[in-house]
Design an enzyme around this catalytic site. Structure first.
Site, PDB file in Angstrom:
ATOM      1  N   TYR A   1       0.855  -1.206   0.000  1.00 24.89           N
ATOM      2  CA  TYR A   1       0.000   0.000   0.000  1.00 24.89           C
ATOM      3  C   TYR A   1       0.886   1.249   0.000  1.00 24.89           C
ATOM      4  O   TYR A   1       0.655   2.181  -0.773  1.00 24.89           O
ATOM      5  CB  TYR A   1      -0.944   0.006   1.209  1.00 24.89           C
ATOM      6  CG  TYR A   1      -1.786   1.272   1.267  1.00 24.89           C
ATOM      7  CD1 TYR A   1      -2.739   1.539   0.280  1.00 24.89           C
ATOM      8  CD2 TYR A   1      -1.618   2.210   2.282  1.00 24.89           C
ATOM      9  CE1 TYR A   1      -3.490   2.714   0.309  1.00 24.89           C
ATOM     10  CE2 TYR A   1      -2.370   3.378   2.312  1.00 24.89           C
ATOM     11  CZ  TYR A   1      -3.304   3.624   1.324  1.00 24.89           C
ATOM     12  OH  TYR A   1      -4.047   4.787   1.349  1.00 24.89           O
TER      13      TYR A   1
ATOM     14  N   LYS B   1       1.229   4.314  -2.827  1.00 22.91           N
ATOM     15  CA  LYS B   1       1.043   5.741  -2.554  1.00 22.91           C
ATOM     16  C   LYS B   1       2.339   6.531  -2.797  1.00 22.91           C
ATOM     17  O   LYS B   1       2.287   7.702  -3.168  1.00 22.91           O
ATOM     18  CB  LYS B   1       0.509   5.945  -1.134  1.00 22.91           C
ATOM     19  CG  LYS B   1      -0.938   5.472  -0.981  1.00 22.91           C
ATOM     20  CD  LYS B   1      -1.883   6.221  -1.935  1.00 22.91           C
ATOM     21  CE  LYS B   1      -3.334   5.865  -1.774  1.00 22.91           C
ATOM     22  NZ  LYS B   1      -4.232   6.662  -2.615  1.00 22.91           N
TER      23      LYS B   1
END
Ligand code: NDP
Ligand code: 8X3
Length: 249
Positions: free
Chosen positions: A151, A155
């Site tokens: 994750y 990002k």
């Protein structure tokens, strides 16, 4: 003439709150998401305030994404503001225990989905030599935390893509920026923990950011004068100092 904004992930959380804020400000809306029932409900509520068009597609599906944006009626074709918000974390595991399906979902949605949507919209902005793109990154794009691995990578990629877009679109007067929230109380943790009750504890013991807090900041960014671009913003709840330090009671 009213501006037109396309918001991905408008069916809940930050995207939905941004749709409400923009509607209040008289911005015409193209609302996107996979949950058709949510899109329809929000459309009915916001049509009282502004013009609304909905697009029901999965950003990770290249063909669906390009076709959906191509299908826009003429009145909605000249998009002034693109809010690349659709995304989620899937899973919370060490790299050795992580699921390949979760990794695929995060890279396909958070990174490639953002690129597909942008690819479909940027040419028209270039033609008109104007426009603004806001990518919703995360504090997870600024620092990596335990079990955040993929994750956080997705990002970090959003922030790198934002910087690349800002450089490449600079000759055309297109504003590009990233807004990077810390902990926001939305459906995010329900999705990350796949409905497990552990999601209920994420925002307990402190006052987390609310979706409306980020929507207000997004509206602030799109309502600056033409010569002002909010390029990169990190927003924490007061109780949060970093991804791993939250002052909980
Ligand atoms: P939510 O889960 O409430 O909202 C996620 C939105 O993304 C939904 O509208 C969902 O719509 C949409 N979405 C997810 N997958 C897809 C897909 N494949 N295709 C199209 N739309 C999709 O979470 P948030 O509002 O919190 O998340 C919004 C953004 O903010 C995300 O990019 C997230 O990474 C980021 N963020 C969130 C933080 C938080 O703590 N909550 C902090 C920092 C950043 P649907 O299911 O209808 O398709
Ligand atoms: C969402 C914030 O800390 O869960 O991007 O990664 S965090």
């Amino acid at each position: 003439m009213n501006k037109i904004a396309l918001i991905t992930g408008a069916t809940s959380g930050i995207g939905e709150a941004t749709a409400y804020e923009f509607a209040k400000q008289g911005i015409n809306l193209i609302l996107c998401g996979r949950r058709l029932d949510c899109l329809n409900t929000i459309k009915v509520a916001l049509e009282k305030l502004t013009d609304v068009h909905t697009l029901n597609f999965d950003v990770s599906n290249k063909t669906e994404t390009l076709e959906a944006i191509k299908s826009l009626p003429i009145a909605f074709k000249n998009i002034d503001i693109l809010i690349n918000n659709a995304g989620n974390a899937h899973g919370f595991d060490t790299i050795q225990d992580g699921s390949i399906d979760d990794w695929d979902a995060m890279m396909d949605i958070n990174v490639k989905g953002l690129l597909y949507v942008s690819k479909a919209i940027i040419p028209e902005m270039i033609n008109r030599k104007s426009g603004q793109i806001i990518n919703i990154g995360s504090s997870a794009g600024k620092e990596v935390y335990p079990k955040g691995n993929v994750y956080c990578a997705s990002k970090h990629a959003v922030i790198a893509i934002t910087e690349g877009m800002r450089i490449d679109l600079n000759p055309f007067g297109i504003k590009v920026g990233a807004i990077n929230p810390g902990l926001v109380e939305t459906e995010f943790s329900k999705v990350r923990f796949k409905g497990n009750a552990v999601a209920d504890n994420v925002y307990k013991g402190f006052k987390a950011l609310q979706a409306k807090d980020i929507a207000d900041i997004i509206y602030f960014a799109v309502s600056r004068p033409a010569h002002v671009n909010i390029a990169d913003l990190l927003v924490f709840p007061t109780a949060q100092a970093s991804s791993t330090l939250v002052n909980k009671s």
